[in-house]
Design a protein around this motif. Structure first.
Motif, PDB file in Angstrom:
ATOM      1  N   PRO A  29       1.167  -1.252  -0.136  1.00 29.74           N
ATOM      2  CA  PRO A  29       0.030   0.030   0.050  1.00 29.74           C
ATOM      3  C   PRO A  29       0.932   1.233  -0.155  1.00 29.74           C
ATOM      4  CG  PRO A  29      -0.464  -1.486   1.465  1.00 29.74           C
ATOM      5  CD  PRO A  29       0.360  -2.311   1.122  1.00 29.74           C
ATOM      6  N   SER A  30       0.208   2.369  -0.428  1.00 32.59           N
ATOM      7  CA  SER A  30       1.066   3.618  -0.555  1.00 32.59           C
ATOM      8  C   SER A  30       0.296   4.827  -0.920  1.00 32.59           C
ATOM      9  CB  SER A  30       1.815   3.505  -2.006  1.00 32.59           C
ATOM     10  OG  SER A  30       1.355   3.438  -3.085  1.00 32.59           O
ATOM     11  N   TYR A  31       0.581   6.100  -0.616  1.00 30.87           N
ATOM     12  CA  TYR A  31      -0.214   7.100  -0.740  1.00 30.87           C
ATOM     13  C   TYR A  31      -0.941   7.035  -1.965  1.00 30.87           C
ATOM     14  CZ  TYR A  31      -1.887  11.841  -1.479  1.00 30.87           C
ATOM     15  OH  TYR A  31      -2.680  13.008  -1.601  1.00 30.87           O
ATOM     16  N   GLN A  32      -0.371   6.648  -3.093  1.00 30.95           N
ATOM     17  CA  GLN A  32      -1.160   6.597  -4.341  1.00 30.95           C
ATOM     18  C   GLN A  32      -1.847   5.433  -4.725  1.00 30.95           C
ATOM     19  OE1 GLN A  32       1.525   6.318  -7.957  1.00 30.95           O
ATOM     20  NE2 GLN A  32      -0.035   6.642  -9.386  1.00 30.95           N
ATOM     21  N   TYR A  33      -1.623   4.284  -4.009  1.00 29.56           N
ATOM     22  CA  TYR A  33      -2.491   3.082  -3.909  1.00 29.56           C
ATOM     23  C   TYR A  33      -3.013   2.706  -2.640  1.00 29.56           C
ATOM     24  CZ  TYR A  33      -0.308   3.205  -8.632  1.00 29.56           C
ATOM     25  OH  TYR A  33       0.216   3.295  -9.968  1.00 29.56           O
ATOM     26  N   PRO A  34      -3.777   3.179  -1.926  1.00 31.25           N
ATOM     27  CA  PRO A  34      -4.118   2.900  -0.549  1.00 31.25           C
ATOM     28  C   PRO A  34      -4.065   1.371  -0.218  1.00 31.25           C
ATOM     29  CG  PRO A  34      -5.434   4.525  -1.429  1.00 31.25           C
ATOM     30  CD  PRO A  34      -4.897   4.213  -2.700  1.00 31.25           C
ATOM     31  N   ASP A  35      -4.367   0.413  -1.145  1.00 35.04           N
ATOM     32  CA  ASP A  35      -4.536  -0.939  -0.857  1.00 35.04           C
ATOM     33  C   ASP A  35      -3.572  -1.732  -1.569  1.00 35.04           C
ATOM     34  OD1 ASP A  35      -5.642  -0.965  -3.402  1.00 35.04           O
ATOM     35  OD2 ASP A  35      -7.675  -1.933  -2.571  1.00 35.04           O
ATOM     36  N   GLY A  36      -2.756  -0.860  -2.381  1.00 36.99           N
ATOM     37  CA  GLY A  36      -1.625  -1.476  -3.072  1.00 36.99           C
ATOM     38  C   GLY A  36      -2.276  -2.053  -4.566  1.00 36.99           C
TER      39      GLY A  36
ATOM     40  N   PRO B 296     -12.518   0.520  -4.665  1.00 35.18           N
ATOM     41  CA  PRO B 296     -13.448   0.348  -3.669  1.00 35.18           C
ATOM     42  C   PRO B 296     -13.410   0.993  -2.215  1.00 35.18           C
ATOM     43  CG  PRO B 296     -11.788  -1.381  -3.831  1.00 35.18           C
ATOM     44  CD  PRO B 296     -11.364  -0.358  -4.958  1.00 35.18           C
ATOM     45  N   TYR B 297     -12.646   2.150  -2.222  1.00 29.52           N
ATOM     46  CA  TYR B 297     -12.343   3.060  -1.212  1.00 29.52           C
ATOM     47  C   TYR B 297     -12.824   4.576  -1.654  1.00 29.52           C
ATOM     48  CZ  TYR B 297      -8.160   3.174  -3.536  1.00 29.52           C
ATOM     49  OH  TYR B 297      -6.831   3.512  -4.804  1.00 29.52           O
ATOM     50  N   ASP B 298     -12.977   5.241  -0.436  1.00 31.55           N
ATOM     51  CA  ASP B 298     -13.271   6.408  -0.511  1.00 31.55           C
ATOM     52  C   ASP B 298     -11.969   7.528  -0.942  1.00 31.55           C
ATOM     53  OD1 ASP B 298     -12.183   7.173   1.919  1.00 31.55           O
ATOM     54  OD2 ASP B 298     -13.852   7.158   3.128  1.00 31.55           O
ATOM     55  N   SER B 299     -12.484   8.789  -0.858  1.00 36.75           N
ATOM     56  CA  SER B 299     -11.376   9.824  -1.392  1.00 36.75           C
ATOM     57  C   SER B 299     -10.100   9.790  -0.307  1.00 36.75           C
ATOM     58  CB  SER B 299     -11.725  11.196  -1.647  1.00 36.75           C
ATOM     59  OG  SER B 299     -12.283  11.629  -0.255  1.00 36.75           O
ATOM     60  N   SER B 300     -10.275   9.452   0.791  1.00 41.83           N
ATOM     61  CA  SER B 300      -9.529   9.366   1.849  1.00 41.83           C
ATOM     62  C   SER B 300      -8.700   7.890   2.121  1.00 41.83           C
ATOM     63  CB  SER B 300      -9.972   9.705   3.356  1.00 41.83           C
ATOM     64  OG  SER B 300     -10.427  10.941   3.100  1.00 41.83           O
ATOM     65  N   GLY B 301      -9.298   6.858   1.188  1.00 43.30           N
ATOM     66  CA  GLY B 301      -8.375   5.680   1.347  1.00 43.30           C
ATOM     67  C   GLY B 301      -8.975   4.732   2.008  1.00 43.30           C
ATOM     68  N   ASN B 302     -10.207   5.278   2.988  1.00 43.94           N
ATOM     69  CA  ASN B 302     -10.950   4.444   3.683  1.00 43.94           C
ATOM     70  C   ASN B 302     -11.834   3.254   3.021  1.00 43.94           C
ATOM     71  OD1 ASN B 302     -10.175   5.586   5.986  1.00 43.94           O
ATOM     72  ND2 ASN B 302     -11.681   7.199   5.385  1.00 43.94           N
TER      73      ASN B 302
END
Length: 542
Positions: free
Chosen positions: A192-199, A207-213
Motif C-alpha cells: 500500500p502507498s499514498y497513490q495506491y491505498p490498498d496496493g 473500492p475506497y473513498d477519497s481518503s483511502g477508507n
C-alpha cells in the motif's frame, strides 16, 4: 532466635540448589537454540541448492564451524533425502540436528517438503504484457475460484457504475448484477502507498473513498471475502527456471542429448546388457527396463493423448514430419501383438502378449518394447505445434508432464479420462502438466474450450524472464468461453480475450473461468516446477 537461624540456614541451602536449576534450564535452552539453528541453516542451504539447480550438491551432514558466532554452542545435522526424491514428486528431506552446549545436548528431528505451485490457481511474475502494456482484471472477463499470487501489482479495471448497475451482459443484452471475480485470496508483492491505498492499481472506481477508507460493499463486489481477501506487500517468491528439470528427467541426465530429429529413450540408462536401440531378446521377452521419460529432438507437429479403445491403456501419438510415433503405456490390460510384428528390430514368429507395466513405442511399422511405464515425462527440444496448425489435445489417463523448449500450442480440449468434462476432478487419478516458453491456445482450438492441466510458461534466458499463456489472436478471434481446471504459472498474466472497459461487453477471444485443483498442492504433475520454498511437515524435540 533459633527459628530465625534455622530459616537462614535453609535459605543458604536452597540458594545454590535454585541457581543450579536455573543454570541447567539455561544450558538446556541454549543447546536447543543450537539444534534449531542447525535446522534453519540446513533448510536454507537445501532451498538455495534446489533453486540453483544443484540438488546433487546437498551434503549428507552439516556441522557448525569452529568460528561460528554460536560458540561455545555447536550443532551437527544429518540430512537424509526422502525415499521418493528423484521420482518426480515433491522433494523432501529429514533433518536430525543435535545441539550441544558443553555437556548439555538437545536433538530436533524434522521433515521438510517442497511447496508446489499448486498452492496457487494463478501465479505471475508480472501483471503487464510482454510489450509493457497493462493487463487488467475486469468483471465478466475472468473468474477465479482459487488463490492468486503476483510478484507484481494487480491492475483491476472497474466499469462505470459497476457497484450499482453491474456489468454487461446476459444473452438478452441486460446487465448482470455486480459479482466478485476473485473468489479466494489475492496476494501481491506491491505494498500500500499514498497513490495506491490498498496496493492495487484501479482503473475506474476504486473500492475506497477519497481518503483511502475501504467501502466494504464495494470490496465484496471484487473480492469474495471483502478487504480481508486482498493481501498486499507480501514477500516475493522467485520465479523458477522451467524446462531444465523436466529435460533432464526425460533424458535421465544433463548431457549427451540427441542431435538428430526423432523420438528417443536414453539407451545408456536401461542396462548394459540391452543392445543399441533397445533391442532385447524377443523370444524370452527380456525387454530393457526404462525409468526415464521420452525425449524428442526437433519440433513436433501434433500430440494427441487418449486411450486405446480395445485395451483401455493410455496412449500418446506424436507426429513429426513423415514420422508418426504411438506410445502405449500398458497400464490397464495386456496387449497382444500379431505374428510377424517387428519387435525391437526382429520379427516375432507367433502372437506376443505384452504384460502390464510395459511401454510400447510404435514408429510406423516397428515396435520397441520396454519394461516399466517411464517416469511420465515427454520433452520436446523444439516447438509443439505452430502458429498455423497443430499442438496438443486429447483425453488424459494417468499422470504426465509434456514440455517444449519453445512454444507449446493447445489445439483442442484437454480432458481427464475419469472426469466428466466441465466438472472438477475431485476423485481423478489423472494429471497433466504443460510446460513451455509460451503456452498458446492456437487458432484451431474450439471457441468453447476445456483444459485440465497445470500450466507453466516461462524460462530464464540471458538473465531475463519471459513466458506467457495466451490465446492466439485474442484481440480478433471469435468470442467464446474457456474453462481451465488446474493452475497457471506464467511470467506474464494469462490473456485470452478483449473486453470493452466502459461497458464490460466481450469483444473478442475467451471469457475464462479458472478453477482451482487442490490436488496439485500435494501431487503436482511429474517434475513440474516448484517454488523452491520448503515447509515443515514434521517436528519432534528430545
Amino acid at each position: 532466635m533459633i527459628i530465625l537461624f534455622l530459616l537462614g540456614t535453609a535459605l543458604f541451602v536452597l540458594l545454590p540448589t535454585n541457581f543450579s536449576v536455573i543454570m541447567k534450564e539455561q544450558n538446556d535452552a541454549q543447546a536447543r537454540y543450537a539444534a534449531d539453528a542447525g535446522i534453519q541453516v540446513a533448510s536454507a542451504l537445501i532451498s538455495d541448492d534446489i533453486q540453483n539447480g544443484e540438488a546433487d550438491e546437498i551434503p549428507g551432514e552439516l556441522d557448525s564451524s569452529s568460528g561460528s558466532p554460536l560458540a561455545p554452542w555447536k550443532y551437527q545435522v544429518q540430512i537424509t533425502p526422502g525415499a521418493e526424491n528423484g521420482s518426480g514428486s515433491l522433494l523432501s528431506y529429514a533433518l536430525e540436528s543435535t545441539g550441544t552446549n558443553g555437556t548439555f545436548s538437545k536433538r530436533i528431528t524434522t521433515v521438510i517438503e517442497q511447496e508446489s505451485f499448486g498452492e496457487y490457481l494463478v501465479f505471475t511474475n508480472s501483471e503487464i504484457a510482454p510489450d509493457g502494456s497493462t493487463l487488467w482484471y475486469v468483471p465478466g472477463l475472468t473468474l477465479m475460484d482459487g488463490p492468486v499470487f503476483t510478484n507484481g501489482q494487480f491492475n483491476v479495471d472497474i466499469p462505470e457504475n459497476y457497484y450499482q448497475d453491474g456489468f454487461c451482459c446476459d444473452s438478452s443484452g441486460n446487465n448482470l448484477p455486480p459479482s466478485p471475480f476473485f473468489l479466494s485470496t489475492a496476494t501481491s508483492v506491491s505494498p500500500p502507498s499514498y497513490q495506491y491505498p490498498d496496493g492495487v492499481n484501479y482503473g475506474g472506481s476504486p473500492p475506497y473513498d477519497s481518503s483511502g477508507n475501504p467501502i466494504p460493499g464495494d470490496y465484496e463486489d471484487i473480492y469474495k471475502g471483502g478487504r480481508s481477501d486482498l493481501i498486499t506487500g507480501a514477500k516475493p517468491i522467485p520465479f523458477p527456471t522451467g524446462y531444465l528439470n523436466i529435460q533432464d528427467a526425460s533424458w535421465g541426465g544433463n548431457s549427451g542429448f540427441p542431435t538428430a530429429s526423432g523420438l528417443y529413450v536414453n539407451q545408456s540408462l536401461i542396462g548394459t546388457s540391452a543392445p543399441t536401440h533397445g533391442r532385447g531378446n524377443p523370444s524370452s521377452q527380456n525387454y530393457p527396463y526404462v525409468t526415464t521419460g521420452i525425449y524428442v529432438q526437433g519440433t513436433v507437429n501434433q500430440i494427441t493423448m487418449g486411450t486405446d479403445p480395445v485395451s483401455e491403456n493410455s496412449t500418446t501419438t506424436l507426429s513429426q514430419g513423415a514420422s508418426v510415433y504411438k506410445i502405449t503405456y500398458v497400464n490397464t490390460n495386456p496387449v497382444t501383438l500379431p505374428a510377424e510384428t517387428i519387435v525391437n528390430e526382429k520379427p516375432i514368429s507367433g502372437p506376443r502378449t505384452i504384460n502390464t507395466n510395459s511401454l510400447i513405442i510404435r514408429n510406423n511399422n516397428q515396435y520397441f518394447i520396454y519394461q516399466g511405464l517411464s517416469n511420465g515425462t515427454i520433452f520436446v527440444n523444439g516447438n509443439i505445434g505452430s502458429s498455423s496448425r497443430g499442438g496438443i489435445l486429447g483425453k488424459i489417463k494417468g499422470k504426465y508432464s509434456v514440455a517444449a523448449i519453445g512454444n507449446l500450442y493447445i489445439d483442442g480440449n484437454l480432458d481427464y479420462q475419469d472426469t466428466q468434462a466441465g466438472q472438477p476432478p475431485t476423485n481423478s487419478n489423472d494429471l497433466l502438466g504443460l510446460i513451455g516458453t509460451n503456452v498458446i491456445i492456437g487458432n484451431s482450438a474450439p471457441s468453447n474450450l476445456t483444459i485440465y492441466a497445470d500450466i507453466y510458461a516461462g524460462k530464464q534466458s540471458d538473465g531475463s524472464l519471459k513466458g506467457w499463456v495466451y490465446a492466439q489472436n485474442f484481440d480478433t478471434r471469435q468470442t467464446g468461453t474457456l474453462q481451465l481446471f488446474g493452475g497457471v504459472v506464467s511470467v506474464y498474466r494469462i490473456t485470452t480475450g478483449m473486453i470493452d472497459l466502459y461497458t464490460g461487453e466481450m469483444l473478442s477471444g475467451y471469457a475464462k473461468t479458472l478453477h482451482y485443483d487442490p490436488r496439485l498442492a500435494q501431487t503436482p504433475p511429474p517434475y513440474f516446477p516448484t517454488t523452491g520454498k520448503f515447509r515443515t511437515i514434521y517436528w519432534h524435540e528430545e
